[in-house]
Write a protein that holds these residues in place. Structure first.
Motif: not given
Length: 615
Positions: A244-252, A29-33, A317-324, A35-39
């Motif tokens: 499991i967690l390392a690739p979440v943070l390291v892969y892109d 979910i965080l990836f599809h949103a 019309p543009e990439e939604p903000a973090t709050g969205v 968030f760069a930290a979860f690339a």
């Protein structure tokens, strides 16, 4: 372990497996949103694959060993687990697509509906991904590719076990291990040669489900862990969690996947399944009420998040903000628990819904949804529902748009006629065909002889002067043309200066480099605006397009470059999405509709380099 598969019960319930599901769905979910930290959050799907292989194989093997297995019961469980929530998502997304998708997107969505109901969206994505593919983030059913992989696997896996289980654990495990290794080897091969096939297709993904299945086959029904207590189990469970967690943070997005790079999250998942228990910290953490609660609703969360995110983007019309996105994640959480409570749980109850009712739901509602998907596809996305389409293209939609753009192929000639007319040669891909449509819609160049060479016929080149890869007919026409139009972005900007010098040495008198174009991150956004606001709206050009034009401008010699976007943009560099008559300029943000070709052509041919070609 109670497997939560339509009420089937194996030895005992393992809450840590539900907690593990939470660790799978949250990164996705965080990836599809965005968030760069979860690339690397896409690896959550691979965690799901291992869990699914383990749970389903556990059920099948125990039932086969007890003489209780039946295909009817197996497919009933799968239908109870998968169908109700999936169909609910599709039913909700169809009217939203009608309201907020341009025909191009809606047509593709109709195809996805058919493929999703037919558990083959992974195959559709493989076959349609590429140059004409729509941006994935705007596809409400994009994520159902993983359901396609799983359900295709479960069409054949029980048959394989039916043949193997009577031969004993050892033989079964060895055969499954050989198949898994072959699948992994093929995945690694295809990652390097055909990455879309590696990502989407079952043969390259089967090994991930088989990792969990092999453990299910070999474990003892009395002891679900190979090492259930002690320091070794604790250490291995922590190692699994880290894998499991390392690739979440390291892969892109640049990580080759899912070959050997998928081993850490899948092996990590297996280690957690094998060694996490109530006797160690990892097991107790995964068994917490919060993680178990998220895990129980993880299927609904996975189903609902992508459509919600896609329509947020379609209306923006543009990439939604973090709050969205934070609000969207909160909405996903609420939707997932409502879906779990009022859709998933009731349909898993045999007291409330019989097998006949479940199969009837699957067949009848599925047929209705397939019919709706076919109607959306065959009508090219029902363009008549939208005033912004009008007469801009032949009926609107992906097929009509592609056919319109491709008409320029008819202008291709093998050689110029010696009739005294000015000879204009256009070189490029579909953006070059857009240029020719600008000419056709405005009636320009009637005194010229036009010829077109599609770059799509030229295999991988970086510089134009690499003549051994150019069709011989192009080599014949180059010295005879009066004006050569190179349409970006297909050409290498770093080669332009030397290429143009080389072309002129062949006798080409004039070379015009036409910049690429873009009409915003999301043209669909005008559908959520009033007609007046949509006409007045000016979109921000994608940064990568502006950068591409800047590189081309720098690379081309002075007096060669035409910045088409600058000729249609306002003083702030923003561009219209609709013509003054209210018709869409581009459905995909780049290629022109008929109305768009007329509108952009009128402005492009005011440039001093193109103005002489109007007549």
């Amino acid at each position: 372990m109670r497997a939560h598969e339509g009420g089937s019960t194996v030895t005992r319930y393992r809450p840590e497996v539900d907690g593990l599901r939470a660790l799978a769905v949250v990164p996705v979910i965080l990836f599809h949103a965005g968030f760069a930290a979860f690339a690397g959050g896409f690896v959550g799907v691979d965690v799901f694959f291992v869990i699914s292989g383990y749970l389903i194989a556990s059920i099948i093997v125990e039932e086969m060993r007890g003489g209780r297995f039946s295909f009817g019961q197996f497919f009933e469980r799968r239908a109870r687990r998968i169908i109700p929530a999936l169909y609910a998502v599709i039913v909700v997304t169809i009217p939203l697509g009608w309201l907020f998708m341009l025909p191009d997107n809606f047509e593709n969505f109709g195809q996805s509906v058919v493929a999703t109901v037919g558990v083959s969206n992974n195959i559709l994505l493989f076959k349609t991904s590429g140059y004409w593919d729509l941006a994935n983030e705007f596809k409400p059913l994009l994520h159902t590719w993983s359901l396609g992989v799983e359900e295709q696997f479960y069409l054949v896996f029980p048959l394989l076990l039916l043949a193997l289980v009577p031969r004993g654990k050892r033989a079964t495990a060895w055969v499954l291990a050989v198949v898994a290794v072959l699948s992994l080897v093929s995945a690694q091969w295809f990652v390097a040669t055909k990455p879309l096939a590696a990502f989407h297709l079952l043969p390259m993904r089967a090994w991930e489900l088989l990792i969990g299945a092999i453990f299910a086959v070999t474990r003892s029904s009395e002891a679900p862990h190979q090492v259930s207590r002690g320091g070794i189990a604790s250490a291995l469970s922590w190692l699994g969690l880290a894998l499991i967690l390392a690739p979440v943070l390291v892969y892109d997005a640049s990580t080759p996947f899912p070959g050997v790079t998928a081993l850490p999250p899948t092996v990590g998942t297996l280690l957690v399944i094998m060694f996490a228990s109530e006797s160690n910290a990892v097991g107790r953490m995964l068994s917490s009420r919060v993680l178990v609660g998220i895990g129980l609703a993880s299927y609904s969360a996975y189903l609902w998040h992508q459509p919600l995110f896609a329509f947020i983007r379609l209306l923006s019309p543009e990439e939604p903000a973090t709050g969205v996105w934070l609000a969207a994640i909160a909405a996903t959480t609420l939707l997932s628990f409502l879906s779990w409570r009022f859709v998933e749980r009731p349909f898993r109850s045999r007291e409330r819904f019989s097998r006949t009712a479940i199969f009837a739901l699957t067949i009848v509602v599925g047929a209705v949804l397939v019919g709706a998907g076919f109607a959306i596809d065959r009508t090219s996305g029902f363009p008549g529902r939208l005033s912004v389409i009008g007469g801009s293209i032949d009926g609107g939609g992906r097929q009509a748009q592609a056919a319109y753009v491709d008409r320029a192929f008819k202008l291709r000639t093998e050689r110029f006629a010696d009739d005294g007319r000015r000879k204009v040669l256009v070189l490029g891909n579909s953006y070059a065909r857009d240029f020719l449509n600008m000419v056709a819609e405005n009636g320009y160049m009637k005194g010229c002889e036009l010829s077109y060479e599609p770059v799509s016929r030229i295999e991988e080149f970086s510089c134009i002067r690499d003549m051994q890869r150019l069709p011989p007919s192009l080599g014949q026409r180059l010295p005879n043309c009066d004006v050569l139009v190179l349409v970006m972005p297909i050409f290498d900007s770093e080669c332009l200066a030397e290429d143009i010098a080389w072309l002129k040495s062949l006798g080409v008198p004039q070379v015009v480099v036409l910049g690429t174009k873009n009409f915003g991150w999301n043209p669909n956004a005008v559908l959520g605006m009033s007609p007046e606001a949509a006409k007045a709206f000016r979109a921000k050009v994608l940064p990568e397009v502006s950068e591409s034009n800047a590189r081309a401008r720098e690379g081309a010699p002075e007096g060669c470059f035409v910045d088409v976007l600058a000729l249609v943009a306002d003083p702030d560099g923003r561009v219209p999405v609709l013509t003054p008559a209210g018709e869409i300029i581009s459905e995909d943000g780049g290629h022109l509709t008929r109305a768009g070709a007329k509108f952009v052509g009128e402005r492009a041919f005011t440039h001093p380099l193109l103005a002489p070609l109007r007549e």
